[in-house]
Design a protein around this motif. Structure first.
Motif, PDB file in Angstrom:
ATOM      1  N   PHE A  73       3.535  -6.250 -29.905  1.00 23.80           N
ATOM      2  CA  PHE A  73       2.812  -5.158 -29.260  1.00 23.80           C
ATOM      3  C   PHE A  73       3.148  -5.099 -27.771  1.00 23.80           C
ATOM      4  O   PHE A  73       3.481  -4.033 -27.225  1.00 23.80           O
ATOM      5  CB  PHE A  73       1.312  -5.379 -29.463  1.00 23.80           C
ATOM      6  N   LYS A  74       3.106  -6.246 -27.104  1.00 22.82           N
ATOM      7  CA  LYS A  74       3.363  -6.284 -25.665  1.00 22.82           C
ATOM      8  C   LYS A  74       4.815  -5.919 -25.358  1.00 22.82           C
ATOM      9  O   LYS A  74       5.092  -5.180 -24.401  1.00 22.82           O
ATOM     10  CB  LYS A  74       3.021  -7.666 -25.113  1.00 22.82           C
ATOM     11  N   LEU A  75       5.757  -6.425 -26.145  1.00 23.84           N
ATOM     12  CA  LEU A  75       7.155  -6.081 -25.937  1.00 23.84           C
ATOM     13  C   LEU A  75       7.390  -4.585 -26.143  1.00 23.84           C
ATOM     14  O   LEU A  75       8.125  -3.946 -25.391  1.00 23.84           O
ATOM     15  CB  LEU A  75       8.046  -6.882 -26.889  1.00 23.84           C
ATOM     16  N   SER A  76       6.761  -4.038 -27.179  1.00 25.86           N
ATOM     17  CA  SER A  76       6.939  -2.614 -27.481  1.00 25.86           C
ATOM     18  C   SER A  76       6.373  -1.741 -26.377  1.00 25.86           C
ATOM     19  O   SER A  76       7.022  -0.795 -25.917  1.00 25.86           O
ATOM     20  CB  SER A  76       6.263  -2.269 -28.815  1.00 25.86           C
ATOM     21  N   VAL A  77       5.156  -2.062 -25.948  1.00 23.40           N
ATOM     22  CA  VAL A  77       4.515  -1.283 -24.886  1.00 23.40           C
ATOM     23  C   VAL A  77       5.346  -1.352 -23.607  1.00 23.40           C
ATOM     24  O   VAL A  77       5.618  -0.331 -22.965  1.00 23.40           O
ATOM     25  CB  VAL A  77       3.087  -1.793 -24.627  1.00 23.40           C
ATOM     26  N   ALA A  78       5.764  -2.557 -23.228  1.00 25.57           N
ATOM     27  CA  ALA A  78       6.551  -2.714 -22.002  1.00 25.57           C
ATOM     28  C   ALA A  78       7.855  -1.926 -22.075  1.00 25.57           C
ATOM     29  O   ALA A  78       8.246  -1.249 -21.115  1.00 25.57           O
ATOM     30  CB  ALA A  78       6.838  -4.195 -21.757  1.00 25.57           C
ATOM     31  N   ALA A  79       8.537  -1.989 -23.212  1.00 25.33           N
ATOM     32  CA  ALA A  79       9.813  -1.292 -23.357  1.00 25.33           C
ATOM     33  C   ALA A  79       9.635   0.220 -23.296  1.00 25.33           C
ATOM     34  O   ALA A  79      10.445   0.926 -22.686  1.00 25.33           O
ATOM     35  CB  ALA A  79      10.474  -1.692 -24.674  1.00 25.33           C
ATOM     36  N   ASP A 111      10.423  -5.739  -5.977  1.00 30.41           N
ATOM     37  CA  ASP A 111      11.486  -6.751  -6.035  1.00 30.41           C
ATOM     38  C   ASP A 111      12.008  -6.959  -7.451  1.00 30.41           C
ATOM     39  O   ASP A 111      12.904  -7.765  -7.671  1.00 30.41           O
ATOM     40  CB  ASP A 111      10.976  -8.090  -5.501  1.00 30.41           C
ATOM     41  N   ARG A 112      11.411  -6.255  -8.410  1.00 27.57           N
ATOM     42  CA  ARG A 112      11.814  -6.307  -9.814  1.00 27.57           C
ATOM     43  C   ARG A 112      11.609  -7.679 -10.453  1.00 27.57           C
ATOM     44  O   ARG A 112      12.318  -8.057 -11.386  1.00 27.57           O
ATOM     45  CB  ARG A 112      13.272  -5.856  -9.974  1.00 27.57           C
ATOM     46  N   SER A 113      10.635  -8.434  -9.910  1.00 26.80           N
ATOM     47  CA  SER A 113      10.282  -9.691 -10.565  1.00 26.80           C
ATOM     48  C   SER A 113       9.685  -9.405 -11.927  1.00 26.80           C
ATOM     49  O   SER A 113       9.974 -10.095 -12.911  1.00 26.80           O
ATOM     50  CB  SER A 113       9.280 -10.472  -9.706  1.00 26.80           C
ATOM     51  N   ILE A 114       8.827  -8.400 -11.966  1.00 16.82           N
ATOM     52  CA  ILE A 114       8.222  -7.952 -13.210  1.00 16.82           C
ATOM     53  C   ILE A 114       8.279  -6.431 -13.228  1.00 16.82           C
ATOM     54  O   ILE A 114       8.548  -5.800 -12.212  1.00 16.82           O
ATOM     55  CB  ILE A 114       6.753  -8.418 -13.345  1.00 16.82           C
ATOM     56  N   THR A 115       8.028  -5.860 -14.383  1.00 18.00           N
ATOM     57  CA  THR A 115       8.096  -4.403 -14.511  1.00 18.00           C
ATOM     58  C   THR A 115       6.701  -3.817 -14.679  1.00 18.00           C
ATOM     59  O   THR A 115       5.740  -4.519 -15.034  1.00 18.00           O
ATOM     60  CB  THR A 115       8.943  -4.002 -15.725  1.00 18.00           C
ATOM     61  N   ILE A 116       6.614  -2.525 -14.439  1.00 14.47           N
ATOM     62  CA  ILE A 116       5.345  -1.822 -14.671  1.00 14.47           C
ATOM     63  C   ILE A 116       4.940  -1.965 -16.135  1.00 14.47           C
ATOM     64  O   ILE A 116       3.768  -2.187 -16.450  1.00 14.47           O
ATOM     65  CB  ILE A 116       5.484  -0.339 -14.288  1.00 14.47           C
ATOM     66  N   GLY A 117       5.911  -1.853 -17.031  1.00  9.07           N
ATOM     67  CA  GLY A 117       5.602  -1.973 -18.453  1.00  9.07           C
ATOM     68  C   GLY A 117       5.022  -3.318 -18.810  1.00  9.07           C
ATOM     69  O   GLY A 117       4.086  -3.407 -19.631  1.00  9.07           O
ATOM     70  N   GLU A 118       5.548  -4.387 -18.229  1.00  6.41           N
ATOM     71  CA  GLU A 118       5.016  -5.728 -18.522  1.00  6.41           C
ATOM     72  C   GLU A 118       3.578  -5.861 -18.037  1.00  6.41           C
ATOM     73  O   GLU A 118       2.743  -6.501 -18.696  1.00  6.41           O
ATOM     74  CB  GLU A 118       5.897  -6.785 -17.878  1.00  6.41           C
ATOM     75  N   LEU A 119       3.270  -5.272 -16.882  1.00  9.38           N
ATOM     76  CA  LEU A 119       1.895  -5.335 -16.377  1.00  9.38           C
ATOM     77  C   LEU A 119       0.946  -4.540 -17.264  1.00  9.38           C
ATOM     78  O   LEU A 119      -0.147  -5.005 -17.594  1.00  9.38           O
ATOM     79  CB  LEU A 119       1.846  -4.808 -14.947  1.00  9.38           C
ATOM     80  N   VAL A 120       1.361  -3.337 -17.660  1.00  9.60           N
ATOM     81  CA  VAL A 120       0.528  -2.526 -18.546  1.00  9.60           C
ATOM     82  C   VAL A 120       0.261  -3.290 -19.838  1.00  9.60           C
ATOM     83  O   VAL A 120      -0.889  -3.386 -20.305  1.00  9.60           O
ATOM     84  CB  VAL A 120       1.204  -1.175 -18.855  1.00  9.60           C
ATOM     85  N   ALA A 121       1.310  -3.855 -20.418  1.00 11.27           N
ATOM     86  CA  ALA A 121       1.164  -4.586 -21.673  1.00 11.27           C
ATOM     87  C   ALA A 121       0.249  -5.793 -21.518  1.00 11.27           C
ATOM     88  O   ALA A 121      -0.550  -6.111 -22.414  1.00 11.27           O
ATOM     89  CB  ALA A 121       2.534  -5.031 -22.175  1.00 11.27           C
ATOM     90  N   HIS A 122       0.348  -6.457 -20.387  1.00 11.48           N
ATOM     91  CA  HIS A 122      -0.494  -7.638 -20.143  1.00 11.48           C
ATOM     92  C   HIS A 122      -1.973  -7.265 -20.050  1.00 11.48           C
ATOM     93  O   HIS A 122      -2.841  -7.989 -20.538  1.00 11.48           O
ATOM     94  CB  HIS A 122      -0.061  -8.331 -18.857  1.00 11.48           C
ATOM     95  N   TRP A 123      -2.251  -6.124 -19.435  1.00 10.37           N
ATOM     96  CA  TRP A 123      -3.638  -5.743 -19.175  1.00 10.37           C
ATOM     97  C   TRP A 123      -4.321  -5.071 -20.363  1.00 10.37           C
ATOM     98  O   TRP A 123      -5.552  -5.000 -20.412  1.00 10.37           O
ATOM     99  CB  TRP A 123      -3.691  -4.803 -17.968  1.00 10.37           C
ATOM    100  N   LEU A 124      -3.583  -4.541 -21.296  1.00  8.39           N
ATOM    101  CA  LEU A 124      -4.209  -3.814 -22.398  1.00  8.39           C
ATOM    102  C   LEU A 124      -4.984  -4.758 -23.314  1.00  8.39           C
ATOM    103  O   LEU A 124      -4.534  -5.863 -23.597  1.00  8.39           O
ATOM    104  CB  LEU A 124      -3.155  -3.061 -23.213  1.00  8.39           C
ATOM    105  N   PRO A 125      -6.134  -4.326 -23.803  1.00  9.40           N
ATOM    106  CA  PRO A 125      -6.901  -5.174 -24.731  1.00  9.40           C
ATOM    107  C   PRO A 125      -6.198  -5.283 -26.083  1.00  9.40           C
ATOM    108  O   PRO A 125      -5.476  -4.376 -26.500  1.00  9.40           O
ATOM    109  CB  PRO A 125      -8.229  -4.422 -24.859  1.00  9.40           C
TER     110      PRO A 125
END
Length: 327
Positions: A73-79, A111-125
């Protein structure tokens, strides 16, 4: 300022990067191989146990299956979010309050350490099936459950081989089994539940239903968000070839401009000789790099990929050189 994520004391960025490192980021034949490999491991392990094992051992599988589903789920959302084309805006809407309260993360994204998608995926319930469904409803702007009812294997669909059976034969049944897996996971992870017994069939249902939902999710994504992204070998070859043609056209333009600027000088003849030598050496180098794949379907892709890199670099180098040489 660092945003702690738990007793480990990791910042949010450190946590996301650690999850990325553990998760097996990457895809094979259109599938996220980390979570899919995990389902393969669970299925093999469960069937090695068989139906006569210690019931205590079966308690592991619903927890692990939902964890693998969450990873997928997290990989899909981030991508999807990171693919742009309107999906980033939808992702930001899903997590707008968290972004508003975390301005310290902006430099990390810059700085591209992390992406917006990774943050969204992390925060979603992700504690119940409705969280999964509603997220893809919003991101893909469709009825996700309904879309899974007609989703077919993306490789088969792209191949144009005719009508394919849907991945999910009974969506209502799949939804029921995945919801049961979430319930089992919740009970086993948060309660002692000493009198709650998990059977082989219950464990198998959790693993198989979560794996099937991942397959159906990928099929829906490939038919919507990634409908124009190359998937089959033929599509990848054709896409890479188009990029080679574009890079070659750009290099030709750069060379014409450079020769015009150097016309009548000694550097004109030198650049002409150098360019012919570069073409010969590059052709040999690219062919050598792809030589192990001769006779395989990936050979054209490797050749095109090598050509594209070489052409882009050559054009950049000529532009940089001419910038230095022009008065």
């Amino acid at each position: 300022m660092k945003s702690a994520t738990g007793s480990s004391g990791q910042s949010l960025v450190e946590h996301v990067l650690a999850v990325r490192a553990r998760g097996g980021v990457g895809s094979v034949a259109g599938s996220f191989w980390g979570p899919n490999e995990r389902f393969w491991q669970l299925n093999n392990s469960l069937h090695r146990l068989g139906c006569g094992a210690d019931p205590e051992l079966y308690r592991h599988f619903p927890i692990a299956a939902v964890a693998a589903l969450e990873g997928h789920f997290k990989l899909s959302v981030a991508a999807i979010v990171d693919s742009g084309r309107g999906y980033a805006e939808r992702g930001l809407r899903l997590a707008k309050e968290r972004f508003r309260n975390s301005p310290e993360l902006i430099p990390e994204i810059h700085d591209r350490s992390i992406t917006i998608g990774e943050l969204v995926a992390h925060w979603l319930p992700f504690s119940q099936l409705s969280h999964y469904e509603s997220t893809f409803d919003t991101l893909l702007d469709l009825g996700f459950k309904m879309a899974t009812a007609t989703a077919v294997d993306p490789s088969y669909a792209r191949g144009g081989s005719g009508v394919s059976d849907p991945i999910v034969s009974d969506v209502s049944r799949l939804w029921r089994h995945v919801a049961e897996a979430f319930e089992m996971r919740h009970i086993l992870a948060h309660e002692a539940a000493s009198s709650y017994e998990i059977t082989f069939e219950m464990a198998r249902s959790a693993v198989e239903s979560c794996a099937m939902l991942c397959d159906a999710t990928e099929a829906v994504i490939w038919s919507t968000a990634w409908s124009d992204v190359p998937l089959t070998q033929l599509e990848m070859n054709a896409s890479e070839k188009r990029q080679v043609d574009d890079a070659r056209q750009r290099l030709a333009t750069v060379m014409r401009s450079a020769r015009t600027d150097l016309l009548g000088t000694a550097q004109y003849a030198w650049l002409t000789r150098n360019h012919f030598a570069w073409r010969s050496v590059t052709r040999d180098f690219v062919d050598w790099g792809a030589s192990k794949a001769v006779g395989h379907s990936m050979f054209p892709l490797l050749v095109y990929s090598g050509q594209k890199v070489a052409l882009v670099r050559r054009a950049d180098e000529i532009e940089s050189l001419m910038h230095y040489m022009r008065p």
